[in-house]
Design a protein around this motif. Structure first.
Motif, PDB file in Angstrom:
ATOM      1  N   GLY A  29       0.798  -1.222   0.000  1.00  0.00           N
ATOM      2  CA  GLY A  29       0.000   0.000   0.000  1.00  0.00           C
ATOM      3  C   GLY A  29       0.826   1.265   0.000  1.00  0.00           C
ATOM      4  N   SER A  30       1.902   1.272  -0.804  1.00  0.00           N
ATOM      5  CA  SER A  30       2.796   2.444  -0.934  1.00  0.00           C
ATOM      6  C   SER A  30       3.505   2.795   0.376  1.00  0.00           C
ATOM      7  N   SER A  31       3.773   1.782   1.191  1.00  0.00           N
ATOM      8  CA  SER A  31       4.498   1.993   2.453  1.00  0.00           C
ATOM      9  C   SER A  31       5.997   1.773   2.254  1.00  0.00           C
ATOM     10  N   ILE A  32       6.754   2.866   2.240  1.00  0.00           N
ATOM     11  CA  ILE A  32       8.212   2.768   2.123  1.00  0.00           C
ATOM     12  C   ILE A  32       8.793   2.028   3.320  1.00  0.00           C
ATOM     13  N   HIS A  33       8.233   2.266   4.496  1.00  0.00           N
ATOM     14  CA  HIS A  33       8.786   1.661   5.709  1.00  0.00           C
ATOM     15  C   HIS A  33       8.712   0.134   5.672  1.00  0.00           C
ATOM     16  N   LYS A  34       7.626  -0.418   5.141  1.00  0.00           N
ATOM     17  CA  LYS A  34       7.505  -1.876   5.055  1.00  0.00           C
ATOM     18  C   LYS A  34       8.504  -2.458   4.042  1.00  0.00           C
ATOM     19  N   VAL A  35       8.725  -1.722   2.950  1.00  0.00           N
ATOM     20  CA  VAL A  35       9.721  -2.160   1.962  1.00  0.00           C
ATOM     21  C   VAL A  35      11.109  -2.145   2.593  1.00  0.00           C
ATOM     22  N   LEU A  36      11.433  -1.055   3.287  1.00  0.00           N
ATOM     23  CA  LEU A  36      12.736  -0.942   3.934  1.00  0.00           C
ATOM     24  C   LEU A  36      12.918  -2.044   4.971  1.00  0.00           C
ATOM     25  N   LEU A  37      11.849  -2.367   5.704  1.00  0.00           N
ATOM     26  CA  LEU A  37      11.926  -3.421   6.723  1.00  0.00           C
ATOM     27  C   LEU A  37      12.250  -4.768   6.094  1.00  0.00           C
ATOM     28  N   PHE A  38      11.654  -5.062   4.933  1.00  0.00           N
ATOM     29  CA  PHE A  38      11.944  -6.324   4.229  1.00  0.00           C
ATOM     30  C   PHE A  38      13.437  -6.416   3.914  1.00  0.00           C
ATOM     31  N   TYR A  39      14.010  -5.342   3.379  1.00  0.00           N
ATOM     32  CA  TYR A  39      15.420  -5.364   2.993  1.00  0.00           C
ATOM     33  C   TYR A  39      16.357  -5.313   4.203  1.00  0.00           C
ATOM     34  N   ILE A  40      15.912  -4.694   5.299  1.00  0.00           N
ATOM     35  CA  ILE A  40      16.704  -4.707   6.534  1.00  0.00           C
ATOM     36  C   ILE A  40      16.844  -6.140   7.047  1.00  0.00           C
ATOM     37  N   VAL A  41      15.716  -6.853   7.109  1.00  0.00           N
ATOM     38  CA  VAL A  41      15.730  -8.240   7.596  1.00  0.00           C
ATOM     39  C   VAL A  41      16.572  -9.124   6.680  1.00  0.00           C
ATOM     40  N   ILE A 333      26.449  -5.066   6.739  1.00  0.00           N
ATOM     41  CA  ILE A 333      26.391  -4.055   7.801  1.00  0.00           C
ATOM     42  C   ILE A 333      26.115  -2.681   7.199  1.00  0.00           C
ATOM     43  N   GLY A 334      26.784  -2.378   6.076  1.00  0.00           N
ATOM     44  CA  GLY A 334      26.552  -1.114   5.390  1.00  0.00           C
ATOM     45  C   GLY A 334      25.113  -0.973   4.925  1.00  0.00           C
ATOM     46  N   ARG A 335      24.563  -2.059   4.364  1.00  0.00           N
ATOM     47  CA  ARG A 335      23.176  -2.031   3.892  1.00  0.00           C
ATOM     48  C   ARG A 335      22.205  -1.800   5.049  1.00  0.00           C
ATOM     49  N   VAL A 336      22.396  -2.539   6.139  1.00  0.00           N
ATOM     50  CA  VAL A 336      21.491  -2.427   7.283  1.00  0.00           C
ATOM     51  C   VAL A 336      21.547  -1.023   7.883  1.00  0.00           C
ATOM     52  N   LEU A 337      22.753  -0.499   8.049  1.00  0.00           N
ATOM     53  CA  LEU A 337      22.894   0.850   8.618  1.00  0.00           C
ATOM     54  C   LEU A 337      22.209   1.896   7.747  1.00  0.00           C
ATOM     55  N   MET A 338      22.410   1.809   6.430  1.00  0.00           N
ATOM     56  CA  MET A 338      21.784   2.773   5.515  1.00  0.00           C
ATOM     57  C   MET A 338      20.261   2.638   5.554  1.00  0.00           C
ATOM     58  N   LEU A 339      19.758   1.411   5.527  1.00  0.00           N
ATOM     59  CA  LEU A 339      18.312   1.191   5.518  1.00  0.00           C
ATOM     60  C   LEU A 339      17.655   1.678   6.805  1.00  0.00           C
ATOM     61  N   ILE A 340      18.310   1.445   7.940  1.00  0.00           N
ATOM     62  CA  ILE A 340      17.776   1.934   9.219  1.00  0.00           C
ATOM     63  C   ILE A 340      17.761   3.461   9.238  1.00  0.00           C
ATOM     64  N   LEU A 341      18.820   4.061   8.726  1.00  0.00           N
ATOM     65  CA  LEU A 341      18.895   5.526   8.656  1.00  0.00           C
ATOM     66  C   LEU A 341      17.775   6.084   7.774  1.00  0.00           C
ATOM     67  N   LEU A 342      17.554   5.444   6.631  1.00  0.00           N
ATOM     68  CA  LEU A 342      16.480   5.870   5.734  1.00  0.00           C
ATOM     69  C   LEU A 342      15.110   5.665   6.380  1.00  0.00           C
ATOM     70  N   PHE A 343      14.971   4.558   7.108  1.00  0.00           N
ATOM     71  CA  PHE A 343      13.711   4.248   7.806  1.00  0.00           C
ATOM     72  C   PHE A 343      13.338   5.381   8.762  1.00  0.00           C
ATOM     73  N   VAL A 344      14.329   5.878   9.510  1.00  0.00           N
ATOM     74  CA  VAL A 344      14.095   6.951  10.487  1.00  0.00           C
ATOM     75  C   VAL A 344      13.908   8.296   9.788  1.00  0.00           C
TER      76      VAL A 344
END
Length: 368
Positions: A29-41, A333-344
């Motif tokens: 449903g156009s939720s960026i946060h859910k997409v970012l969460l998938f890639y973080i995991v 680690i780089g991917r997770v850090l960037m994705l968490i930063l983008l999430f916030v």
């Protein structure tokens, strides 16, 4: 055999790659946060388990490990087919299959490539593989966009599944190679944070952080900009790929004759400017121009960077697989850090702020 496997596999992944973040974006449903969460995991799981994959590789050999990993890539596409047809739990299967594919495939692949290539022509060999893959993949975004537009994502997942199955055949022709992974699970992380590996750690954290923005944020950004037209997204992306082929081959020859670190420094600066340019993109023509520019500068930066990576891995001798695990873990680690930063940060700023962060992260590869 290694080239053939990688090229065929890249076709399967390339059909889905550009459109998977868009697929998830629409599904959620156009939720960026859910997409970012998938890639973080997904990134966190692989980062934590890459060394476990290397340990399994030590037990069963590189060849069998790559075969099993490729089978999990097939079931990864099957999982998304099921997910798209109402089986929500299959999203968790997709994450599990993706992790197992990465665990069992990437370390033996990079280890084999480092051992099979020769130092004096490694740049040309890296560029040749990339160019062949790019040549074949020119039409993939266009083809994928057309399939989605005329049929559905389900058909696209099925086609990728079939092609991924075919990619296993060339692995059967590889000669068996045994490699002993000598670190324990905890020792892997201790080695990663040692002073002697600090430059490697920082360079690949930057590479992972920058790359994930291109994988996740840029496709969604251009999809929104092109008003949800899958075919337009595919056509523009195919044109950008076509524009980069000749320069990649030229850079392979230049890499073997020039200081790789000088090329990386020069290329990373130009490449970072491309990320800044993406902030101001508003039309399809601007997408093509800025992406084309960044595609050119990515080659100046990426070819010597990848070649240097394989040289450093090969120089480790017996420790080539250990180097590869440290690299893969740092990337995650780089991917997770960037994705968490983008999430916030997405709570306060738009998608395109991620391009500023990607520009900064892309300069870290100069530590290598």
């Amino acid at each position: 055999s290694l080239y053939s496997n990688r090229v065929i596999q890249q076709i399967a992944i390339g059909l889905i790659g550009l459109f998977l973040p868009i697929f998830l974006f629409n599904y959620f449903g156009s939720s960026i946060h859910k997409v970012l969460l998938f890639y973080i995991v997904a990134s966190a799981f692989y980062g934590l388990l890459a060394s476990v994959g290397a340990m399994l590789m030590s037990k069963i050999g590189l060849k069998l490990s790559m075969i099993l990993g490729s089978l999990f890539l097939v079931t990864y596409f099957v999982s998304f087919y099921l997910f798209n047809n109402g089986w929500f739990f299959a999203l968790f299967l997709a994450l599990a299959n993706l992790t197992l594919f990465r665990m069992l495939y990437w370390v033996p692949y990079h280890t084999d490539f480092a051992e099979f290539t020769t130092r004096k022509s490694r740049g040309k060999e890296v560029a040749f593989l990339a160019s062949i893959t790019t040549l074949i993949c020119i039409f993939l975004p266009f083809a994928a966009g057309l399939i989605i537009d005329k049929f559905s994502f389900s058909i696209l997942f099925l086609i990728s599944m079939i092609i991924a199955s075919i990619s296993i055949i060339p692995i059967l022709l590889l000669r068996p190679v045994k490699e002993e992974y000598s670190y324990s699970y905890l020792q892997t992380f201790k080695e990663l944070f040692k002073k002697k590996n600090r430059k490697l750690f920082l360079a690949y954290i930057g590479d992972g952080a920058e790359t994930i923005v291109g994988i996740v944020i840029w496709p969604i950004f251009i999809f929104q900009l092109l008003k949800g037209n899958y075919l337009s997204v595919g056509i523009v992306s195919s044109l950008v790929i076509f524009a980069s082929i000749i320069l990649r081959l030229f850079m392979g020859v230049l890499t073997d004759k020039t200081s790789k670190k000088k090329l990386i420094r020069f290329g990373s600066f130009l490449y970072a400017l491309g990320w800044i340019g993406k902030i101001f993109v508003q039309t399809a023509l601007q997408i093509f121009v800025v992406s084309g520019y960044q595609g050119f500068t990515a080659i100046i930066r990426r070819t010597p960077f990848t070649t240097l990576m394989y040289e450093q891995a090969a120089d480790r001798g017996h420790y080539v697989d250990e180097y590869t695990v440290l690299r893969e873990t740092s990337l995650c680690i780089g991917r997770v850090l960037m994705l968490i930063l983008l999430f916030v940060l997405y709570l306060f700023v738009g998608l395109n702020f991620g391009f500023v962060l990607a520009a900064i992260a892309s300069l870290l590869i100069n530590f290598l």
